[in-house]
Design an enzyme around this catalytic site. Structure first.
Site, PDB file in Angstrom:
ATOM      1  N   ASP A  94      -6.360   9.414   9.164  1.00 19.94           N
ATOM      2  CA  ASP A  94      -5.058   9.003   9.664  1.00 19.94           C
ATOM      3  C   ASP A  94      -4.742   9.623  11.014  1.00 19.94           C
ATOM      4  O   ASP A  94      -5.074  10.769  11.290  1.00 19.94           O
ATOM      5  CB  ASP A  94      -3.969   9.388   8.660  1.00 19.94           C
ATOM      6  CG  ASP A  94      -4.102   8.608   7.359  1.00 19.94           C
ATOM      7  OD1 ASP A  94      -4.246   7.387   7.451  1.00 19.94           O
ATOM      8  OD2 ASP A  94      -4.085   9.223   6.284  1.00 19.94           O
ATOM      9  N   GLU A 132       0.870  -1.177   0.000  1.00 20.94           N
ATOM     10  CA  GLU A 132       0.000   0.000   0.000  1.00 20.94           C
ATOM     11  C   GLU A 132       0.899   1.218   0.000  1.00 20.94           C
ATOM     12  O   GLU A 132       1.694   1.418   0.923  1.00 20.94           O
ATOM     13  CB  GLU A 132      -0.898   0.023   1.245  1.00 20.94           C
ATOM     14  CG  GLU A 132      -2.174  -0.761   1.107  1.00 20.94           C
ATOM     15  CD  GLU A 132      -3.079  -0.563   2.315  1.00 20.94           C
ATOM     16  OE1 GLU A 132      -2.955   0.465   3.001  1.00 20.94           O
ATOM     17  OE2 GLU A 132      -3.893  -1.449   2.577  1.00 20.94           O
TER      18      GLU A 132
END
Length: 263
Positions: free
Chosen positions: A60, A49
């Site tokens: 995040d 990823e």
């Protein structure tokens, strides 16, 4: 069949679980992140990823936010991220690359141009966390038409009414977010994750990979044992942020991969 489809078919045939690893493109700089990326398959990473840095990474936590900011401060762009994938493909034509990020940089480039450029760079799939299923016509459906997998996230709050909509145009694999909240938070618990993975698998033939809250080889093994594999991101990005040398980071990644593969 995309590289992602081929990888999961091969793992299934071998009776192995997948280990997916996340790094932020351009963190701490382009050269270091490319060196790390090139070393990941040899460390046991099945799917890479590749994070696309963005100024407002709402999903995040602090670790990956900081990585994105370091990358942006170093001049990382969407184009440089695609160039990084292209450089990786010069020596590795089989390891799947999933570009993970937010829609704004893609929108700014233009969907058609982005999809063409991504395919040519060797990107295999997309995770775009701020495009819900209601916006599938925006990117998801064009991406699939262009031969890219569009990977959707399911979460603990994705109930049985919502799940079919989430799965409708998903391909490659389903990414199950093991904990509510942001990346780098509380630890994933197999006892809670297992029933949720089973519920998703009852509704799709796609592999279900679990991410968020996995930081140790033992955790990778435990979580992978109740799913088709696991994702580790913040634990790797933290090592990059600490300035650890690439060989040391790859050794840690290899230990995490061994944990997942032993499930």
């Amino acid at each position: 069949m995309t590289r992602i489809d081929a990888k999961f078919a091969a793992l299934k045939a071998e009776g192995k679980k997948a280990f997916v690893a996340y790094i932020m493109a351009g963190d701490p700089d382009l050269e270091t992140s490319l060196e790390l990326m090139k070393g990941m398959p040899g460390a046991g990473v099945d799917v890479i990823e590749l994070g696309l840095p963005f100024t407002d990474p709402m999903a995040d936590g602090p670790t990956i936010q900081a990585a994105g900011q370091r990358a942006l401060d170093g001049g990382q762009t969407l184009q440089k991220t695609l160039d990084m994938a292209r450089a990786f493909r010069e020596t590795d034509t089989t390891t799947p690359i999933v570009l993970m990020g937010y829609y704004n940089p893609i929108y700014n480039r233009g969907v058609d141009r982005f999809l063409q450029d991504a395919r040519e760079a060797g990107i295999d799939g997309l995770i775009v966390v701020d495009l819900p299923p209601e916006e599938d016509a925006e990117l998801c459906i064009p991406a699939r038409a262009a031969g890219l997998n569009f990977i959707r996230l399911a979460t603990p709050t994705t109930d049985d009414k919502r799940l079919p909509r989430v799965l409708q145009n998903t391909s490659g694999f389903v990414y199950y977010v093991s904990v509510t909240g942001i990346t780098g938070g509380q630890a994933a618990q197999a006892g809670e994750v297992g029933p949720e993975v089973a519920r998703i698998k009852a509704a799709t033939d796609l592999p279900v990979i679990v991410g968020f809250g996995i930081t140790t080889p033992d955790a990778a093994r435990t979580i992978a044992s109740v799913a088709d594999g696991c994702v580790v991101g913040s634990a790797i990005v933290k090592l990059v942020g600490e300035g650890r040398p690439v060989p040391e980071i790859l050794t840690q990644i290899a230990a995490l991969a061994a944990g997942a593969h032993s499930a």
